[in-house]
Design a protein around this motif. Structure first.
Motif, PDB file in Angstrom:
ATOM      1  N   HIS A  75       3.053  -3.772  12.292  1.00 33.24           N
ATOM      2  CA  HIS A  75       3.413  -3.964  10.893  1.00 33.24           C
ATOM      3  C   HIS A  75       4.913  -4.205  10.800  1.00 33.24           C
ATOM      4  O   HIS A  75       5.703  -3.589  11.509  1.00 33.24           O
ATOM      5  CB  HIS A  75       3.030  -2.723  10.082  1.00 33.24           C
ATOM      6  N   GLY A 171      -5.407  -6.811   1.121  1.00 33.28           N
ATOM      7  CA  GLY A 171      -4.634  -6.106   2.136  1.00 33.28           C
ATOM      8  C   GLY A 171      -3.154  -6.403   2.133  1.00 33.28           C
ATOM      9  O   GLY A 171      -2.413  -5.868   2.963  1.00 33.28           O
ATOM     10  N   GLU A 174      -0.642  -2.361   0.482  1.00 36.14           N
ATOM     11  CA  GLU A 174      -1.293  -1.309   1.268  1.00 36.14           C
ATOM     12  C   GLU A 174      -0.871   0.095   0.870  1.00 36.14           C
ATOM     13  O   GLU A 174      -1.361   1.073   1.453  1.00 36.14           O
ATOM     14  CB  GLU A 174      -1.000  -1.515   2.753  1.00 36.14           C
TER      15      GLU A 174
END
Length: 207
Positions: A75, A171, A174
């Protein structure tokens, strides 16, 4: 009492307080069991969703979150979120007014508390107070961006409510508190007939 404390050990008292507690817990069948749990105490907090019914928009902020970046190394660490902050010694209403001005540059008058929630009750003691408030261009008195001395580097993002809901379903958003506030907005702030159908992540990926 169904809880008997045996021992409390402080594991860390740096930024906030991390403790390990060993206690006896009386189960539903009446028997006692000894267990240990770690709790992270960072105080309670408040979060808010700014919304504009006429323009059908909401205000979020984008900022870097190290734990999100650290997780699995997959991420980039940047999250879209509703403004939020810890209460410290202020009331939830006082704190969220100051926080939203620091982060977004908007000065809001009336804020409406909609609910409270424990966000991670398995380990974190924090209870979060959720608010909503209307905003307009005339309410923006600064650029926002957060407090540099606290390491904040915040981007203010205005989104159409349908786009924000689609991002949550797909998504791209989040953050838990933000998803909860967007769902509240869809159900209670914007007319349900006016809010576009939100596709699930599977539906988006199949297109």
């Amino acid at each position: 009492m169904d809880i008997r404390i045996r021992e409390v050990t402080t594991l860390s008292d740096d930024w906030y307080l991390l403790k390990k507690t060993t206690f006896d817990y009386r189960r539903r069948d009446g028997t006692w069991q000894t267990v240990s749990r770690e709790t992270y105490d960072r105080g309670h907090g408040a979060t808010i969703l700014l919304y504009n019914l006429a323009r059908r928009t909401v205000i979020l902020v984008r900022q870097f979150r190290f734990p999100a970046w650290r997780y699995g190394g997959t991420h980039d660490g940047f999250l879209l979120e509703a403004p939020a902050g810890l209460l410290d010694a202020a009331t939830p209403e006082e704190r969220i007014r100051a926080e939203v001005e620091e982060e977004t540059g908007y000065r809001v008058g009336e804020v409406r508390r909609v609910f409270e929630a424990f966000m991670s009750p398995g380990s974190v003691t924090e209870r979060l107070h959720f608010f909503v408030a209307e905003y307009g261009a005339d309410k923006r008195i600064g650029q926002g961006g957060g407090v540099v001395e606290e390491g904040e580097d915040i981007e203010v993002v205005e989104l159409d409510i349908d786009a924000a809901l689609a991002m949550a379903a797909g998504g791209a958003i989040e953050d838990g508190k933000t998803i909860m506030l967007l769902q509240y907005a869809a159900l209670h702030l914007f007319s349900r007939g006016d809010v576009g159908a939100v596709k699930t992540r599977d539906a988006l990926e199949s297109e």
